[in-house]
Design an enzyme around this catalytic site. Structure first.
Site, mmCIF file in Angstrom:
data_model
loop_
_atom_site.group_PDB
_atom_site.id
_atom_site.type_symbol
_atom_site.label_atom_id
_atom_site.label_comp_id
_atom_site.label_asym_id
_atom_site.label_seq_id
_atom_site.Cartn_x
_atom_site.Cartn_y
_atom_site.Cartn_z
ATOM 1 N N LEU A 95 16.292 -59.132 -23.753
ATOM 2 C CA LEU A 95 16.217 -60.597 -23.822
ATOM 3 C C LEU A 95 16.975 -61.110 -25.047
ATOM 4 O O LEU A 95 17.002 -60.451 -26.091
ATOM 5 C CB LEU A 95 14.751 -61.040 -23.906
ATOM 6 C CG LEU A 95 13.846 -60.570 -22.759
ATOM 7 C CD1 LEU A 95 12.391 -60.927 -23.054
ATOM 8 C CD2 LEU A 95 14.272 -61.190 -21.438
ATOM 9 N N ASN A 109 5.428 -56.287 -23.425
ATOM 10 C CA ASN A 109 6.191 -55.269 -22.709
ATOM 11 C C ASN A 109 5.401 -53.976 -22.698
ATOM 12 O O ASN A 109 4.550 -53.759 -23.569
ATOM 13 C CB ASN A 109 7.538 -55.051 -23.408
ATOM 14 C CG ASN A 109 8.412 -54.046 -22.671
ATOM 15 O OD1 ASN A 109 8.469 -54.040 -21.439
ATOM 16 N ND2 ASN A 109 9.073 -53.179 -23.410
ATOM 17 N N HIS A 111 6.181 -49.913 -22.778
ATOM 18 C CA HIS A 111 7.274 -48.979 -23.058
ATOM 19 C C HIS A 111 6.731 -47.549 -22.949
ATOM 20 O O HIS A 111 5.715 -47.226 -23.576
ATOM 21 C CB HIS A 111 7.824 -49.239 -24.464
ATOM 22 C CG HIS A 111 8.918 -48.291 -24.829
ATOM 23 N ND1 HIS A 111 10.193 -48.403 -24.322
ATOM 24 C CD2 HIS A 111 8.914 -47.185 -25.614
ATOM 25 C CE1 HIS A 111 10.931 -47.414 -24.797
ATOM 26 N NE2 HIS A 111 10.183 -46.663 -25.587
ATOM 27 N N SER A 138 2.998 -47.446 -24.381
ATOM 28 C CA SER A 138 2.531 -48.436 -25.359
ATOM 29 C C SER A 138 2.751 -49.845 -24.827
ATOM 30 O O SER A 138 3.807 -50.131 -24.253
ATOM 31 C CB SER A 138 3.327 -48.325 -26.667
ATOM 32 O OG SER A 138 3.329 -47.006 -27.149
ATOM 33 N N ASP A 147 11.760 -52.890 -28.804
ATOM 34 C CA ASP A 147 10.579 -52.007 -28.819
ATOM 35 C C ASP A 147 9.944 -51.886 -30.215
ATOM 36 O O ASP A 147 9.399 -50.829 -30.565
ATOM 37 C CB ASP A 147 10.945 -50.594 -28.313
ATOM 38 C CG ASP A 147 11.473 -50.614 -26.876
ATOM 39 O OD1 ASP A 147 11.062 -51.516 -26.118
ATOM 40 O OD2 ASP A 147 12.293 -49.757 -26.536
HETATM 41 C C1 GRF Z 1 7.360 -48.183 -16.613
HETATM 42 O O1 GRF Z 1 7.330 -46.810 -16.789
HETATM 43 C C2 GRF Z 1 7.395 -48.900 -17.922
HETATM 44 O O2 GRF Z 1 6.861 -48.161 -18.974
HETATM 45 C C3 GRF Z 1 8.857 -49.116 -18.169
HETATM 46 O O3 GRF Z 1 9.399 -49.343 -16.893
HETATM 47 C C4 GRF Z 1 8.623 -48.669 -15.918
HETATM 48 C C5 GRF Z 1 8.345 -49.625 -14.809
HETATM 49 O O4 GRF Z 1 7.842 -48.967 -13.689
HETATM 50 N N1 GRF Z 1 9.088 -50.202 -19.088
HETATM 51 P P1 GRF Z 1 7.306 -49.753 -12.419
HETATM 52 O O5 GRF Z 1 8.464 -50.544 -11.850
HETATM 53 O O6 GRF Z 1 6.194 -50.616 -12.872
HETATM 54 O O7 GRF Z 1 6.829 -48.692 -11.473
#
Ligand code: GRF
Length: 321
Positions: A95, A109, A111, A138, A147
């Site tokens: 973003l 978010n 991560h 996290s 992040d």
């Molecule tokens: C997740 O593993 C998240 O940690 C990362 O992107 C992935 C999204 O997976 N930021 P989904 O589309 O929710 O299955």
């Protein structure tokens, strides 16, 4: 629960975290509802799920336009849907700083690493490579630096001796699905939680010189000066005298100022019972978008209006210049 936060979820892919967030929001007493699912990828699987479940969707491809333009389109859709928070769930775009700053503290978010370890991509391969015993995921507040915002909650997932990034990723997903809805619910409801709000006010009030806490009529108050002769500069009220507000009461300069503020910004200020008559205004805290810096300024001003001269002399002198 009296308040349900409105969240917009941004996705780019499968949307399994979106599904977890969505069904958690359909349980009794959920702290939030999803008002929009938005994506930069028109065939993201999560969009179909959202549509099936009767949630508004929005798509805007990022191709061939600037980051700012893409963000502006997504933002307009969030505002239109009435979203108070933006929850990123596998949204694969960085973003723009200006967008993040406009929504400061309102974008979360998830991560897939135990932050601060392994920001960015390939987190599972890096954790295995490093010989870590655990990977995980996290939930953090989004800030302009990638992040790096405050971590709100984490879940740990054990790494097997012969793990592959793919196998590990598949085990982290269900852990994320437990983590994310709970972390989002906790975060969006804390602005309505009297304990959280009281702790914030207390921290700001007691950061001012020579202050201490003292109850008054059953509510916490804050005084400046000695324990013996100190004067109140703030009172914390949790839905007092039938009011819906959780608020901090501070001193205004005059009744005119008080009434003008209440009239101009009824969502932010009110005239409290009893105290209002002597010029105290209620700064409402249980509402979206409270500006804590501004609350701090009010506390400082109120502190200054009753603090002993030996504490305010220097400030007064500085004002002359
Ligand atoms: C997740 O593993 C998240 O940690 C990362 O992107 C992935 C999204 O997976 N930021 P989904 O589309 O929710 O299955």
């Amino acid at each position: 629960m009296t308040h349900k936060a409105k969240i917009a979820v941004f996705i780019s892919g499968t949307g399994t975290n979106l599904a977890a967030l969505l069904y958690a929001s359909r349980l009794d007493d959920a702290a939030y509802e999803i008002v929009l699912v938005a994506s930069n990828v028109s065939d993201a699987a999560g969009l179909a799920l959202a549509q099936l479940e009767g949630i508004a969707t929005f798509t805007h491809s990022h191709k061939g336009i600037s980051r700012e333009e893409q963000d502006a389109a997504m933002e307009a859709a969030v505002v239109e849907a009435g979203g108070d928070f933006i929850v990123l769930a596998g949204y694969m775009r960085i973003l723009s700083d200006s967008f993040v700053e406009r929504w400061e503290g309102q974008i979360l978010n998830i991560h897939p690493s135990l932050l601060p370890k392994y920001k960015g991509l390939d987190t599972f391969a890096r954790a295995i490579e490093a010989g870590d015993s655990h990977a995980g995921s996290s939930v953090h507040i989004v800030t302009p630096e990638l992040d790096a915002g405050e971590v709100l909650a984490q879940v740990r997932v054990a790494i097997a001796p012969d793990d592959t990034p793919e196998a590990l990723a598949a085990r982290v997903k269900p852990a994320e699905h437990q983590l994310y809805p709970r972390a989002v619910a906790d975060y969006v409801s804390r602005g309505y939680d009297p304990e959280y709000l009281y702790a914030k006010v207390r921290e700001l009030a007691l950061a001012l010189p020579e202050t201490h806490e003292r109850d008054s009529h059953g509510s916490p108050g804050f005084r400046v000066g000695t324990e013996k002769s100190g004067k109140f500069f703030a009172h914390f009220n949790d839905q007092h005298h039938g009011s819906q507000h959780i608020a901090v009461l501070v001193k205004t300069g005059s009744m005119d100022e008080l009434l003008d503020l209440v009239e101009a910004q009824p969502e932010a200020y009110f005239k409290p019972a009893y105290y209002g008559a002597s010029g105290w205004i209620g700064v409402i805290l249980n509402r979206p978008g409270v500006d804590w810096e501004h609350v701090g300024e009010w506390l400082h001003r109120s502190w200054r209006s009753v603090a002993p001269a030996r504490l305010t002399k220097l400030l007064d002198a500085a004002d002359q210049f």
